[in-house]
Design a protein around this motif. Structure first.
Motif, PDB file in Angstrom:
ATOM      1  N   LEU A  66       1.005  -1.474   0.018  1.00  0.00           N
ATOM      2  CA  LEU A  66      -0.480  -0.023  -0.179  1.00  0.00           C
ATOM      3  C   LEU A  66       0.974   1.411  -0.562  1.00  0.00           C
ATOM      4  O   LEU A  66       0.339   2.540  -0.959  1.00  0.00           O
ATOM      5  N   GLU A  67       1.713   1.513   0.699  1.00  0.00           N
ATOM      6  CA  GLU A  67       2.968   2.708   0.861  1.00  0.00           C
ATOM      7  C   GLU A  67       3.502   3.010  -0.777  1.00  0.00           C
ATOM      8  O   GLU A  67       2.877   3.668  -0.767  1.00  0.00           O
ATOM      9  N   ARG A  70       0.741   4.324  -3.233  1.00  0.00           N
ATOM     10  CA  ARG A  70       0.046   5.184  -2.123  1.00  0.00           C
ATOM     11  C   ARG A  70       1.490   7.155  -2.763  1.00  0.00           C
ATOM     12  O   ARG A  70       0.893   7.386  -3.673  1.00  0.00           O
ATOM     13  N   THR A  71       2.710   6.043  -3.178  1.00  0.00           N
ATOM     14  CA  THR A  71       3.458   7.130  -3.772  1.00  0.00           C
ATOM     15  C   THR A  71       2.985   7.203  -5.509  1.00  0.00           C
ATOM     16  O   THR A  71       3.544   8.441  -5.633  1.00  0.00           O
ATOM     17  N   GLU A  74       0.438   9.061  -5.680  1.00  0.00           N
ATOM     18  CA  GLU A  74       0.470  10.726  -6.056  1.00  0.00           C
ATOM     19  C   GLU A  74       1.303  10.857  -6.677  1.00  0.00           C
ATOM     20  O   GLU A  74       1.469  12.543  -7.325  1.00  0.00           O
ATOM     21  N   VAL A 121      -6.039   3.668  -2.056  1.00  0.00           N
ATOM     22  CA  VAL A 121      -5.264   3.892  -1.955  1.00  0.00           C
ATOM     23  C   VAL A 121      -4.949   4.538  -3.460  1.00  0.00           C
ATOM     24  O   VAL A 121      -5.044   6.029  -3.996  1.00  0.00           O
ATOM     25  N   ASP A 124      -7.638   7.533  -4.145  1.00  0.00           N
ATOM     26  CA  ASP A 124      -7.315   9.182  -3.525  1.00  0.00           C
ATOM     27  C   ASP A 124      -5.916   9.508  -3.988  1.00  0.00           C
ATOM     28  O   ASP A 124      -5.768  10.491  -3.735  1.00  0.00           O
ATOM     29  N   GLY A 125      -5.154   8.669  -5.387  1.00  0.00           N
ATOM     30  CA  GLY A 125      -4.667  10.086  -5.713  1.00  0.00           C
ATOM     31  C   GLY A 125      -4.815  10.557  -6.715  1.00  0.00           C
ATOM     32  O   GLY A 125      -6.212  11.108  -6.992  1.00  0.00           O
TER      33      GLY A 125
END
Length: 922
Positions: A66-67, A70-71, A74, A121, A124-125
């Motif tokens: 997930l990290e 997420r990166t 973004e 996730v 949310d980007g």
């Protein structure tokens, strides 16, 4: 109109779990990741920068995934692509989808990655478009729970507003990861599409086109069908450029070869054609988007075994044999070469330098032999001897090559096959059986002139040896080809014996990091002129020429070296060149018109054309061989299961079978670090108590091999068929309970003991373990059988620390040599200096200074017979130590097609047929 996402403003995250602690392994997933990353980053495809493509292999936690997502979410302002391959889990109450992690467990969805969380996730980007590629299924153990309606509910929940979802979900009768194939079924077709494109298709492959093409390809092969969901016209988003696209007015060039008409359709049943060479139809119009197939759960079968991890020391990435199937040869078996059965005859005369002249004195006519009969080609004769050229030699194979690049391949059958297009300074004699183990000159005029106490090897090249473009093959080409072995960061995969023997301290960094003007900076190899090459070894090694006979000793023309892409089309130094190669599907060789028969005393080069078709369906391949559509199995792994039963019981088929030694030893190691096996008498009790006849039955009966009384296979110099230290042959393989009980008393355990046995979690190996356990129980030795997944097995048993911690007192294993000498076979198993903290092959932890000294003596010896005597002494000391329980000298049952000529088995190719001698009758 399709739009290709901006690579600079887009990101991709590729997630794959191939290794599981509690679920079945899916080794093909690891291949998916690397291949898909390469395809997306290729300039002619999407052109994504490598730093914008994140690969997460075998994630252990959801946070790790997930990290990373997420990166990427973004950073991406144009398109975000997320791919997952692995097991899919379904939460039984709510029907939620979870993605499998390495620690995931069946019926415990909380051990996986919740798809809903991953979706959140992504949402949310900042990316305006999202592409989700899911290559997973529900765990097979939920069969019966999910209805079609509830399955559709699951697919609905993975939709993301404004995105495109392309998912592979098999129905109940097919697997996502077909055994023997490099990639999973869905991703394999996706990769093929990205690499080959769509002839006649658009310039950009939009997602709807991708879906339609993959769907059609899977449907044509009878494979599981994919599904798709899209929102807001996301189907018009391009995934890649079309590799087959040509501007209007341009088209593909005509095929350069049409000398032979295509074969007729296969006569066997209604099975799919196993990728034959039928005429290529004109490009069909792009199919409409197919209807939604049913989304159904299914059980994944056991994955196809992979080549085992590296072995002792680094010693050429030696590989212990991973296959437990009766009569099966491991894919990663070594190869050392055998040559042609008829054009090279040993010349007993020698010149004044003591070397054998290369000019043959025979007429070139093969010795007449039988035309058929069971085992006819395994008895030292040449079956269907012929010098008649022409026709197409047709191979079928369950697996593609690991690499066609001669410096990178470690598959034994590719070592054999690669001699069609790659030559070496020396190779193996074109003779049946043990006679084939003789080294003879190939590119060189003679075998080496050895001086300086066995440390200097000098060769003079033949005249008239050429590349496929007609330019001469020089000593510089041979040196450059060998230097590529040092480029392990860019060209991993193949054996590194030459590197370790010539440059044990690794002072050379390889040709791609070479600062010398000619990129030939390896000082251990000298090239005084175009036709002279000199090897300077730091220590004498009597097997050095056998290392040069491997494909890694092949020349490579520097101007034609494409590094990692060289495997797709090696530049030919042999009688054939690669005309076409479709990874995972087919390979075709045609004549190299620049090859001169007068310059090559080894290869007959009788066929006009050689084809390889790749099909993972073992039974379909067997039927195709039986029907005559193909001539032989490329892998020479032998028939097993229903195919073997059918062939053995048929009066028409049995005469075309040959059974030969593979060079593989099935054995069990008894580590001295695990009590009470630190006592030699306890180890001897195990050897006496083992019922090896029952073990042979458990492994697949007599055709799987002969009972092994000691550790040195009959194909290795120094093996003695009369040596029977524990009376194994004398007792016809039956146990000696009285002797076993005597040894138990001598080790202070008269009532026996309990020990853990490590075994791979696969069919025959479990049967073998159960058989051994039953026989040991008769004398009071109880065993706890610990089943270990195939992909984890060598990591565990190859770590002495883990072995001691887990108490693995008996470790089942297989082993084969990279070349047919005791150095290659016994040293990794018995030399204490080869014991390593990881990747250890000396699992018995033998530590005998006398054995170590004998290895030094044998390796330095230039006389093979004297070296064989040293290896015989080593074998006796291993037997005295009772460090290993030898079980079987394994055999393989091969198929000899009726069209084949010049057929014989040969020891250096693990008892397989010598490919370069073969011809076909029309």
């Amino acid at each position: 109109m399709a739009v290709l996402p901006d690579p600079a403003a887009s990101r991709a995250v590729l997630i794959g779990t191939s290794r599981y602690a509690h679920l079945e392994q899916i080794p093909a997933v690891a291949n998916n990741l690397s291949a898909l990353a390469a395809a997306l980053c290729a300039p002619g495809s999407w052109g994504l920068a490598p730093e914008h493509c994140t690969v997460i292999e075998d994630p252990g936690t959801a946070v790790e995934v997930l990290e990373a997502v997420r990166t990427a979410a973004e950073e991406a302002t144009d398109t975000l692509l997320v791919y997952f391959a692995g097991h899919g889990l379904v939460e039984p109450r709510r029907g939620e989808l979870f993605l499998g992690l390495t620690g995931s467990m069946q019926h415990r969805s909380y051990t996986g990655l919740p798809y809903g969380t991953l979706r959140d996730v992504v949402l949310d980007g900042r990316a305006g478009r999202q592409v989700m590629l899911l290559d997973c299924c529900f765990s097979g153990r939920v069969l019966g729970f999910m209805s079609a309606a509830s399955a559709e509910a699951v697919i609905d929940q993975v939709e993301i507003e404004g995105t495109y979802l392309l998912a592979s979900v098999p129905d109940t009768s097919f697997a996502l990861a077909p055994p023997g194939e490099t990639h999973t079924a869905f991703t394999g077709e996706l990769l093929r599409l990205l690499r080959e494109g769509v002839p006649g298709g658009p310039e950009l492959l939009d997602l709807d086109t991708v879906y339609a093409q993959v769907y059609a390809a899977l449907r044509a092969k009878g494979r599981p069908l994919p599904q798709k969901r899209d929102r807001n016209t996301a189907g018009g988003l391009a995934l890649a450029r079309n590799a087959a696209w040509a501007p209007p007015g341009f088209g593909p060039p005509p095929l350069p070869y049409d000398h032979e008409p295509p074969p007729p359709p296969p006569p066997y049943g209604h099975e799919p054609t196993p990728y034959g060479h039928e005429p290529t139809p004109p490009p069909a119009p792009l199919p409409a988007v197919p209807p939604m197939p049913t989304w159904s759960p299914m059980a994944l079968p056991s994955p196809a075994p992979l080549p085992s991890p590296g072995g002792a020391a680094s010693r050429g990435r030696r590989r212990a044999v991973t296959y437990g199937l009766a009569g099966a040869l491991v894919v990663a078996l070594v190869a050392a070469g055998v040559p042609l059965a008829m054009s090279w005859m040993k010349d007993s005369s020698k010149d004044d330098s003591g070397q054998h002249p290369s000019k043959p004195k025979s007429s070139g006519k093969p010795k007449p032999g039988p035309t058929s009969g069971y085992n006819a080609a395994a008895k030292g004769a040449v079956v269907n001897a012929s010098t008649k050229p022409g026709g197409t030699l047709k191979f079928i194979s369950r697996n593609d090559a690991d690499y066609w690049d001669p410096q990178r391949t470690y598959y034994g059958y590719i070592w054999n096959f690669s001699r069609y297009y790659a030559r070496q300074l020396v190779t193996y004699a074109p003779k049946p059986g043990k006679d084939g183990a003789e080294l003879v000159p190939d590119l060189a005029e003679k075998t080496a002139k050895v001086t300086d106490g066995g440390k200097t090897y000098t060769y003079t090249l033949r005249k008239g040896i050429t590349w496929e473009d007609g330019s001469p093959i020089t000593s510089y080409d041979i040196k450059y080809g060998i230097e590529r072995v040092w480029a392990q960061d860019e060209l991993p995969g193949g054996p590194i014996f030459l590197q370790e023997t010539l440059d044990p301290d690794l002072t050379y960094k390889g040709p791609y990091k070479d600062n010398s003007k000619d990129k030939l900076g390896l000082k251990a190899i000298g090239t005084p002129d175009d036709r002279t090459i000199v090897f300077n070894l730091p220590k004498a090694n009597g097997d050095f020429e056998r290392m040069l006979a491997m494909p890694s000793g092949s020349p490579v023309k520097k101007e034609k070296d494409t590094k990692g892409k060289y495997t797709d089309g090696p530049f030919s130094s042999g009688p054939y060149k690669i005309r076409s190669y479709q990874p995972g599907t087919s390979l075709e060789l045609v004549r190299n018109t620049e090859w001169k028969r007068s310059s090559d005393p080894i290869r007959t080069a009788l066929p006009d054309r050689i084809t390889v078709d790749i099909n993972g369906d073992e039974q379909a391949n067997a039927n195709a061989l039986f029907s005559g559509r193909y001539d032989l199995d490329l892998e020479s792994s032998g028939f097993t299961g229903p195919a073997l039963t059918k062939a053995r019981n048929s009066s028409d088929l049995k005469p075309r079978l040959d059974t030969s030694y593979t060079g593989v030893l099935l054995f069990a190691a008894l580590p001295r670090s695990v009590k009470p096996l630190n006592n030699v008498h306890c180890r001897k009790a195990v050897l006496y108590a083992a019922d090896r006849e029952n073990l042979r039955t458990a492994s697949g009966e007599q055709l799987t091999g002969d009972i092994a009384p000691h550790m040195l296979p009959p194909t290795i110099a120094g093996s003695d068929s009369s040596y029977d230290p524990y009376g194994t042959l004398e007792n016809n393989g039956r146990p000696n309970a009285d002797k076993a009980k005597e040894e138990l008393k001598a080790c202070g355990r008269p009532k026996g003991f309990t020990i853990t046995m490590a075994v791979r979690d696969s069919g025959r190996d479990l049967d073998i373990a159960a058989s051994l356990s039953a026989s040991l129980k008769q004398v009071g030795i109880s065993t706890h059988i610990e089943r270990i997944g195939i992909t984890d097995y060598f990591d565990r048993v190859g770590s002495p620390g883990v072995v001691q911690e887990k108490g693995y007192g008996i470790i089942l294993n297989r082993w084969a040599p990279d070349f047919p000498t005791g150095q290659s076979f016994l040293q990794p198993l018995a030399d204490s200096r080869f014991t390593r903290d990881t990747g250890n092959i000396n699992t018995a932890l033998l530590d005998d200074p006398t054995i170590d000294h004998l290895f030094d003596t044998a390796i330095a010896e230039q006389d093979p017979e004297k070296a064989g005597s040293d290896y015989a002494q080593i074998n006796r000391r291993i037997s005295d130590s009772a460090a290993y329980l030898p079980i079987l000298f394994q055999k393989s049952v091969l198929w000899r097609g009726s069209r084949l000529t010049n057929v014989y088995t040969s020891d250096p190719w693990q008892g397989a047929y010598d490919y370069v001698s073969l011809g076909v009758s029309k």
